[in-house]
Enzyme design. Structure first.
Site, PDB file in Angstrom:
ATOM      1  N   CYS A 106       5.405   7.034  49.159  1.00 43.35           N
ATOM      2  CA  CYS A 106       4.704   5.746  49.121  1.00 43.35           C
ATOM      3  C   CYS A 106       4.027   5.573  47.770  1.00 43.35           C
ATOM      4  O   CYS A 106       3.554   4.488  47.453  1.00 43.35           O
ATOM      5  CB  CYS A 106       3.714   5.649  50.249  1.00 43.35           C
ATOM      6  SG  CYS A 106       2.625   7.033  50.258  1.00 43.35           S
ATOM      7  N   GLU A 140      -1.412   3.854  56.637  1.00 42.01           N
ATOM      8  CA  GLU A 140      -0.990   3.857  55.237  1.00 42.01           C
ATOM      9  C   GLU A 140       0.426   3.303  55.244  1.00 42.01           C
ATOM     10  O   GLU A 140       1.308   3.865  55.890  1.00 42.01           O
ATOM     11  CB  GLU A 140      -1.037   5.296  54.727  1.00 42.01           C
ATOM     12  CG  GLU A 140      -0.929   5.393  53.234  1.00 42.01           C
ATOM     13  CD  GLU A 140       0.003   6.508  52.844  1.00 42.01           C
ATOM     14  OE1 GLU A 140      -0.276   7.668  53.140  1.00 42.01           O
ATOM     15  OE2 GLU A 140       1.051   6.189  52.270  1.00 42.01           O
TER      16      GLU A 140
HETATM   17  N1  LIG Z   1       3.883   4.402  53.684  1.00 41.51           N
HETATM   18  C1  LIG Z   1       4.672   5.424  53.576  1.00 41.51           C
HETATM   19  O1  LIG Z   1       4.293   6.413  53.038  1.00 41.51           O
HETATM   20  C2  LIG Z   1       6.007   5.445  54.201  1.00 41.51           C
HETATM   21  C3  LIG Z   1       6.720   4.284  54.445  1.00 41.51           C
HETATM   22  N2  LIG Z   1       7.916   4.331  55.059  1.00 41.51           N
HETATM   23  C4  LIG Z   1       8.627   3.072  55.319  1.00 41.51           C
HETATM   24  O2  LIG Z   1       9.037   3.056  56.672  1.00 41.51           O
HETATM   25  C5  LIG Z   1      10.427   2.792  56.785  1.00 41.51           C
HETATM   26  C6  LIG Z   1      10.971   3.493  58.004  1.00 41.51           C
HETATM   27  O3  LIG Z   1      10.552   4.841  58.016  1.00 41.51           O
HETATM   28  P1  LIG Z   1       9.925   5.538  59.283  1.00 41.51           P
HETATM   29  O4  LIG Z   1       9.385   6.828  58.879  1.00 41.51           O
HETATM   30  O5  LIG Z   1      10.884   5.577  60.392  1.00 41.51           O
HETATM   31  O6  LIG Z   1       8.647   4.634  59.612  1.00 41.51           O
HETATM   32  P2  LIG Z   1       8.302   3.767  60.872  1.00 41.51           P
HETATM   33  O7  LIG Z   1       7.086   2.987  60.544  1.00 41.51           O
HETATM   34  O8  LIG Z   1       9.455   3.017  61.361  1.00 41.51           O
HETATM   35  O9  LIG Z   1       7.926   4.865  61.989  1.00 41.51           O
HETATM   36  C7  LIG Z   1       6.783   5.705  61.885  1.00 41.51           C
HETATM   37  C8  LIG Z   1       6.318   6.071  63.293  1.00 41.51           C
HETATM   38  O10 LIG Z   1       5.785   4.937  63.942  1.00 41.51           O
HETATM   39  C9  LIG Z   1       6.495   4.642  65.129  1.00 41.51           C
HETATM   40  N3  LIG Z   1       6.622   3.186  65.201  1.00 41.51           N
HETATM   41  C10 LIG Z   1       7.220   2.387  64.267  1.00 41.51           C
HETATM   42  N4  LIG Z   1       7.141   1.094  64.632  1.00 41.51           N
HETATM   43  C11 LIG Z   1       6.467   1.068  65.798  1.00 41.51           C
HETATM   44  C12 LIG Z   1       6.075   0.011  66.677  1.00 41.51           C
HETATM   45  N5  LIG Z   1       6.366  -1.260  66.415  1.00 41.51           N
HETATM   46  N6  LIG Z   1       5.405   0.346  67.786  1.00 41.51           N
HETATM   47  C13 LIG Z   1       5.119   1.643  68.066  1.00 41.51           C
HETATM   48  N7  LIG Z   1       5.457   2.668  67.297  1.00 41.51           N
HETATM   49  C14 LIG Z   1       6.127   2.397  66.167  1.00 41.51           C
HETATM   50  C15 LIG Z   1       7.826   5.356  64.996  1.00 41.51           C
HETATM   51  O11 LIG Z   1       8.388   5.687  66.257  1.00 41.51           O
HETATM   52  C16 LIG Z   1       7.426   6.586  64.208  1.00 41.51           C
HETATM   53  O12 LIG Z   1       6.886   7.574  65.066  1.00 41.51           O
HETATM   54  C17 LIG Z   1      10.982   3.256  55.464  1.00 41.51           C
HETATM   55  O13 LIG Z   1      12.186   2.629  55.143  1.00 41.51           O
HETATM   56  C18 LIG Z   1       9.867   2.895  54.520  1.00 41.51           C
HETATM   57  O14 LIG Z   1       9.969   1.560  54.151  1.00 41.51           O
HETATM   58  C19 LIG Z   1       8.434   5.532  55.470  1.00 41.51           C
HETATM   59  C20 LIG Z   1       7.785   6.719  55.249  1.00 41.51           C
HETATM   60  C21 LIG Z   1       6.505   6.766  54.566  1.00 41.51           C
HETATM   61  O1  LIG Z   2       2.883  11.464  46.573  1.00 41.97           O
HETATM   62  C1  LIG Z   2       2.441  12.178  47.465  1.00 41.97           C
HETATM   63  O2  LIG Z   2       2.199  13.380  47.318  1.00 41.97           O
HETATM   64  C2  LIG Z   2       2.096  11.590  48.800  1.00 41.97           C
HETATM   65  C3  LIG Z   2       2.920  10.396  49.075  1.00 41.97           C
HETATM   66  C4  LIG Z   2       2.638   9.809  50.390  1.00 41.97           C
HETATM   67  O3  LIG Z   2       1.524   9.769  50.842  1.00 41.97           O
HETATM   68  C5  LIG Z   2       3.741   9.259  51.159  1.00 41.97           C
HETATM   69  O4  LIG Z   2       4.812   9.080  50.611  1.00 41.97           O
HETATM   70  O5  LIG Z   2       3.541   9.024  52.350  1.00 41.97           O
END
Ligand SMILES: NC(=O)C1=CN([C@@H]2O[C@H](COP(=O)(O)OP(=O)(O)OC[C@H]3O[C@@H](n4cnc5c(N)ncnc54)[C@H](O)[C@@H]3O)[C@@H](O)[C@H]2O)C=CC1
Ligand SMILES: O=C(O)CCC(=O)C(=O)O
Length: 521
Positions: free
Chosen positions: A299, A262
């Site tokens: 998200c 996601e």
């Molecule tokens: N889709 C969503 O719900 C979310 C999106 N984000 C986005 O992610 C950005 C950074 O937040 P993080 O939580 O640090 O997400 P991230 O995607 O950087 O990290 C999430 C997990 O994946 C691992 N990871 C990341 N890139 C990797 C790679 N290339 N290879 C192996 N493992 C990898 C990290 O070590 C961590 O455990 C935010 O600025 C935002 O843009 C963050 C939180 C939720």
């Molecule tokens: O809005 C929510 O309760 C869930 C949002 C979500 O899945 C996220 O930010 O990763």
């Protein structure tokens, strides 16, 4: 909580350590956590594989009791869990207490699903020995767990989307052991929950490999986990770059495996004209509530507003501006997320095609997000993909469309989304009806007269959507349908009763709902 790598029932250490940052102060938190290495990945995956068939073939009651025990053990941690999560994420107490309730409720919901047994999808097509010209064999099938699953938790939901979050709950419910890659931003919170799961494994007499926890900040660790030949699927919530990198690794393995990631979504909100005319200012204020919740770190955050241009659009902006300029700055989860947010806002502010409408109050802490609202025209938006990029945090862009055709063009140009929101009343029904097929093609969840933040955990919920909202739009990461991601059907043709899995035996010892010759019984 000692700072440990949990490989099955064992607590290990390492010669490399990392620390989390308290985002409210910018200071490193004193506790040091060992970084899991390649040898821990291998040991955890081997144990998971050893545990797999015993766990997967367990009666549903055993798996359900395990999920309930995890919930009980998480509650038994008490306030330490909330205090730890507050320190590591900057999120406030009420939000984290609510999130703990959601996490525990989610585990219990899956326990109920597992007990009920429909997910096994047991089917029996009886033999037809007298069928002409050829007899039909007896055919039985059930859904079976895929095998060990690697799960990556999200930074923004340290409980509900992390160690015992939806991906872990749905994989364990399906009968898959989980090897969890801990998020480096909340290692103490992660370990507390990991130990609660580890204890539940032993409390329930399950094989130790059902759960392992591998903390660490390095990408190599996550990559090694996804590349490990004994891993059969991946659950991930996080950045688009991270999700794409893991998808690539999974696809390039000798045995490719599915990745359920996601990733990014800007969640269009459509302000339809009749409703907007009736309530423009009020909608503006309500929108800011959703935009700024949790510093916009969802998200599902409403990052795009679509409106037919005119005076009601101006009234909406007035209402939103009034609320926005008074909205307090909030601490973001990590210095990295804060830096990315500031860079995203700067890029929009410097972008000749978007106008800054309003900003929230300035904060005093080091990683505080000031909310922001921009506006642009549909023609600008359509001509520059930079304007439709997600900026993770409390910022949104209002797009003025000159007519319905332009609104439809904007919708058609969007990437896949988790949600779309309609603000509408009876006067908007006909327009909404024309927009609906376009929305259905683009998003996982369409909602009316609410806000997309705050996903309910239920049986009908879909928290998914076409790429890049997720890597596989056929599924959901929230709600009981999430179990489907970790199952595959296995068919047994003319296999004697004694060799069949219990779920498919003639006397139905598990009292499962069955489909016999296509009929539910
Ligand atoms: N889709 C969503 O719900 C979310 C999106 N984000 C986005 O992610 C950005 C950074 O937040 P993080 O939580 O640090 O997400 P991230 O995607 O950087 O990290 C999430 C997990 O994946 C691992 N990871 C990341 N890139 C990797 C790679 N290339 N290879 C192996 N493992 C990898 C990290 O070590 C961590 O455990 C935010 O600025 C935002 O843009 C963050 C939180 C939720
Ligand atoms: O809005 C929510 O309760 C869930 C949002 C979500 O899945 C996220 O930010 O990763």
């Amino acid at each position: 909580m000692t700072g440990a790598i949990l490989v099955g029932g064992e607590a290990r250490s390492s010669d490399r350590f990392f620390q989390a940052t308290d985002p409210a102060t910018g200071e490193l938190i004193e506790a040091r956590f060992p970084e899991a290495g390649i040898e821990d990945v291998d040991a955890a995956c081997r144990l998971a594989d050893l545990a797999f068939m015993d766990y997967a073939m367990s009666p549903p009651t055993r798996i359900a009791a395990f999920l309930e025990k995890i919930a009980e053990n998480i509650l038994a941690i008490g306030d330490d869990l909330i205090v730890s999560a507050m320190r590591e994420t900057g999120l406030p107490r009420p939000r984290l207490e609510g999130e703990r309730g959601r996490t525990v409720g989610q585990l219990r919901l899956f326990a109920g699903l597992v007990r009920q047994g429909e997910w096994i999808d047991a089917r029996i097509d009886p033999a037809m020995p007298d069928r002409a010209p050829a007899p039909r064999p007896e055919i039985r099938s059930r859904k079976m767990a895929l095998g060990p699953v690697a799960v990556f938790g999200a930074s923004n939901f340290p409980l509900a989307f992390s160690v015992a979050g939806g991906d872990t709950a749905s994989a364990l419910a399906a009968g898959c052991p989980v090897v969890f890659k801990g998020h480096p931003a909340h290692p103490a919170t992660g370990e507390l929950v990991a130990r609660a799961i580890q204890s539940a494994v032993s409390d329930c007499g399950l094989p130790e490999g059902v759960f392992s926890y591998l903390p660490g900040p390095s990408h190599e660790l996550g990559q090694a986990l996804v590349a490990h030949p004994l891993i059969t699927a991946v659950g991930f919530t996080g950045s688009r770059a991270g999700g794409l990198a893991l998808m690539k690794t999974a696809a390039e393995r000798e045995t490719p495996i599915p990745v359920y990631a996601e990733m990014s979504s800007i969640n269009p909100v459509l302000l339809l004209p009749s409703r907007l005319k009736a309530a423009a200012e009020a909608l503006g204020g309500a929108f800011v509530g959703s935009l700024t919740m949790g510093a916009g770190q969802f998200c599902t955050n409403p990052g795009l507003l679509l409106v037919l241009d005119g005076p009601d659009a101006d009234r909406f902006l007035d209402g939103a501006t009034k609320a926005l300029v008074e909205s307090a700055a909030l601490t973001m989860l990590t210095p990295g997320i804060h830096a990315a947010y500031c860079a995203g806002i700067e890029a929009l502010a410097d972008h000749g095609g978007a106008r800054l409408v309003a900003r929230g109050l300035v904060g005093e802490g080091p990683h505080m997000a000031r909310a922001a609202l921009f506006e642009t025209s549909a023609s600008q938006f359509l001509s520059d993909p930079v304007l439709s990029r997600e900026v993770f945090g409390s910022t949104s862009l209002l797009v003025r469309c000159k007519d319905e055709a332009e609104l439809c063009a904007v919708l058609e140009g969007l990437e896949g989304q988790l949600t779309a929101t309609l603000h509408m009343d009876e006067g908007d029904q006909a327009l909404a009806g024309r927009l609906m097929p376009r929305l259905i093609r683009k998003v996982g969840r369409i909602l009316a007269n609410g806000w997309p933040t705050g996903v309910e955990v239920t049986h009908a919920m879909v928290h998914g959507g076409p790429f890049p909202a997720t890597s596989d739009g056929r599924t959901t990461s929230v709600g009981t349908m999430a179990i489907e991601r970790f199952l595959r059907p296995v068919c047994f043709q003319d296999i004697s009763d004694v060799l069949l899995p219990e779920a498919l035996r003639q006397d139905n010892p598990l009292s499962l709902p069955l489909r016999v010759d296509g009929q539910r019984i």
